[in-house]
Scaffold this active site. Structure first.
Site, mmCIF file in Angstrom:
data_model
loop_
_atom_site.group_PDB
_atom_site.id
_atom_site.type_symbol
_atom_site.label_atom_id
_atom_site.label_comp_id
_atom_site.label_asym_id
_atom_site.label_seq_id
_atom_site.Cartn_x
_atom_site.Cartn_y
_atom_site.Cartn_z
ATOM 1 N N ASP A 247 0.848 -1.189 0.000
ATOM 2 C CA ASP A 247 0.000 0.000 0.000
ATOM 3 C C ASP A 247 0.889 1.246 0.000
ATOM 4 O O ASP A 247 1.851 1.330 0.770
ATOM 5 C CB ASP A 247 -0.902 0.000 1.241
ATOM 6 C CG ASP A 247 -1.956 1.100 1.175
ATOM 7 O OD1 ASP A 247 -2.990 0.882 0.531
ATOM 8 O OD2 ASP A 247 -1.715 2.178 1.759
ATOM 9 N N ASN B 30 -2.903 13.011 -3.528
ATOM 10 C CA ASN B 30 -4.033 13.422 -4.363
ATOM 11 C C ASN B 30 -4.565 14.791 -3.953
ATOM 12 O O ASN B 30 -4.853 15.643 -4.802
ATOM 13 C CB ASN B 30 -5.163 12.393 -4.266
ATOM 14 C CG ASN B 30 -5.007 11.269 -5.272
ATOM 15 O OD1 ASN B 30 -4.331 11.430 -6.289
ATOM 16 N ND2 ASN B 30 -5.625 10.142 -4.997
ATOM 17 N N ASP C 40 -1.849 9.679 -10.160
ATOM 18 C CA ASP C 40 -1.715 8.664 -11.214
ATOM 19 C C ASP C 40 -0.250 8.467 -11.597
ATOM 20 O O ASP C 40 0.200 7.341 -11.827
ATOM 21 C CB ASP C 40 -2.516 9.068 -12.449
ATOM 22 C CG ASP C 40 -4.019 9.010 -12.218
ATOM 23 O OD1 ASP C 40 -4.442 8.375 -11.233
ATOM 24 O OD2 ASP C 40 -4.776 9.584 -13.028
ATOM 25 N N GLU D 11 -4.670 2.490 -4.452
ATOM 26 C CA GLU D 11 -3.224 2.611 -4.310
ATOM 27 C C GLU D 11 -2.596 1.332 -3.749
ATOM 28 O O GLU D 11 -1.468 1.343 -3.268
ATOM 29 C CB GLU D 11 -2.882 3.790 -3.391
ATOM 30 C CG GLU D 11 -3.234 3.604 -1.927
ATOM 31 C CD GLU D 11 -4.669 3.997 -1.600
ATOM 32 O OE1 GLU D 11 -4.964 4.240 -0.412
ATOM 33 O OE2 GLU D 11 -5.506 4.048 -2.531
#
Length: 483
Positions: free
Chosen positions: A355, A363, A372, A398
């Site tokens: 993770d 973000n 991204d 993610e």
């Protein structure tokens, strides 16, 4: 609007030229062809003007087009002089040699456009272009080349010279169709180039068809007008502001099975049986071997195309669109298979759940495109640090997963640490700013047929790694959790 004015002026010039060519059709030959020659001579300079005006990033293709059109204009001038003086040049004439040079230069230009717009091999578009070209080639052979070559009154050199034109036109059309069906920007420039080459093929074929038809006569005015339009379309393409990014590759792929593309391919495939039926109605059936061979070739091309579509669909179903890794669905199938194999053989199966730490902050602070970019870079590093036979997948959001067959607990823990260090080793550049990215890793090893247990244990270890402060690895087994 100002950038479109040169193109509008050129369109007005072309319209006036076509109008005067029609009005002067009954005058002296040298007078009647003046509008045609003006358009022919002006076109290469119009292309150069368009390049100078709009400054495309890559000029080589347009310079090849201009050079080809200049050869074409010189050859036109030689042809007019020959017709007026009733010269007795043996075919191929000097003008024919220049016309052939025109085809080579234009083909080189279109090939440059294709390579710029679609680097590498684009096999699906190439097959589509071959289907269309084979269909057009069949028509050209039946209605132009075969009657021409069977004419016993023409000497061999004349047959070969005249036959070369529809063949070369067909070559350019194949390249043009390949250009349209490949990736890259769409728009007026693309369709003007395609229209020019397609019209040139049609007019050259019509010219040959009228000259070889029994009792037929060449309608010079109509053909000259169509040739003028075909030549001028390349000038219009160069004058359009779209040439500035015409040969720039785009990330947006052409729809692989759009209705227009399917319609074009359907018409092309049905051309062979359609021609045979029409010729049967006329009482002049085409040879069975020819049509059978054409149908067989196009069937094989369509079969290859369908095979490519099926393979692409399979890849899309098991490949994550953002990262290029395997999907969760693929991982689930591979995990079930490996667990069953492990239960039979006694070998252990390892699973890593990974993770990205504090991904929401990325973000929120830098935007979703930056997020991204981080996911793509993490994916690349995970893929580069794993060995062959390991399945790396995007599990969701993610979170990533790595399936490691035949892996002992110590080997799995070593791999987990290597992946963690590889990810944290170098920052990720985002908009000129270097961003430190770390991951937490949960690892689990199992010898048994139950993939759900393995996933549960790896998730449990990942939760422990995040609880302990992130940027660390935790190995879990069914009866213990170790750091």
């Amino acid at each position: 609007m100002r950038s479109l004015r040169p193109g509008i002026v050129w369109l007005i010039v072309l319209t006036i030229g076509v109008l005067f060519r029609v009005l002067l059709r009954d005058h002296l030959y040298l007078v009647a062809v003046i509008p045609y020659m003006l358009v022919s001579v002006a076109t290469p300079f119009v292309i150069l003007a368009g390049v100078r005006l709009h400054r495309p990033a890559h000029r080589a293709g347009w310079l090849f087009l201009a050079a080809g059109q200049l050869l074409y204009a010189v050859a036109d001038g030689m042809t007019v002089a020959d017709d007026y003086l009733s010269g007795e040049f043996l075919e191929p004439t000097p003008a024919d040699l220049l016309y052939f040079g025109y085809y080579l230069l234009v083909a080189a230009a279109v090939l440059l456009f294709i390579r710029r717009r679609t680097p590498g091999w684009d096999l699906p578009s190439a097959i589509d272009a071959l289907v269309v070209a084979f269909s057009a080639g069949l028509l050209s052979w039946i209605y132009v080349l075969e009657p021409l070559t069977s004419d016993s009154e023409l000497p061999l050199n004349a047959k070969l010279t005249q036959s070369a034109y529809p063949v070369l036109d067909l070559m350019l059309l194949i390249l043009a169709v390949r250009l349209v069906m490949g990736a890259g920007t769409r728009g007026p420039v693309l369709y003007l180039v395609l229209g020019s080459l397609a019209l040139m093929l049609g007019v050259d074929s019509a010219y040959l068809a009228t000259t070889i038809a029994e009792g037929g006569a060449v309608i010079e005015t109509s053909l000259d007008c169509l040739w003028m339009i075909s030549i001028a379309l390349l000038g219009s393409a160069a004058l359009h502001p779209g040439i500035s990014n015409f040969d720039r590759r785009t990330d947006t792929a052409v729809p692989d099975a759009s209705p227009i593309r399917l319609a074009v391919l359907a018409v092309a495939v049905l051309m062979a049986p359609g021609v045979q039926f029409l010729e049967w109605l006329r009482g002049d059936p085409v040879g069975v071997p020819l049509i059978s061979g054409a149908c067989a070739v196009m069937f094989l091309l369509v079969l290859a195309r369908m095979s490519g579509l099926v393979a692409a669909q399979r890849r899309a179903a098991v490949t994550d669109g953002l990262t290029g890794l395997h999907t969760r669905r693929y991982l689930a199938e591979a995990l079930t298979t490996e667990c069953r194999r492990a239960a039979r053989s006694g070998h252990a199966v390892g699973l890593l759940m990974i993770d990205v730490d504090h991904f929401k902050r990325i973000n929120d602070g830098y935007g979703h495109p930056a997020g991204d970019q981080v996911l793509r870079e993490v994916s690349r590093r995970l893929k580069a640090a794993t060995r062959a036979g390991t399945v790396v997948a995007r599990y969701g959001g993610e979170e990533f997963a790595v399936l490691c067959p035949h892996t002992a607990p110590r080997e799995l823990q070593s791999l987990a640490e290597r992946l963690r260090a590889e990810t944290a080793g170098l920052p990720v550049e985002i908009g000129g700013e270097l961003l430190s990215v770390t991951v937490s890793v949960g690892a689990a090893v199992l010898t048994g047929p139950d993939p759900e247990t393995l996933i549960h244990q790896a998730d449990k270890a990942l939760y422990q790694a995040k609880t302990d402060g992130r940027n660390r690895c935790v190995l879990s087994t069914p009866d213990q959790v170790s750091h």
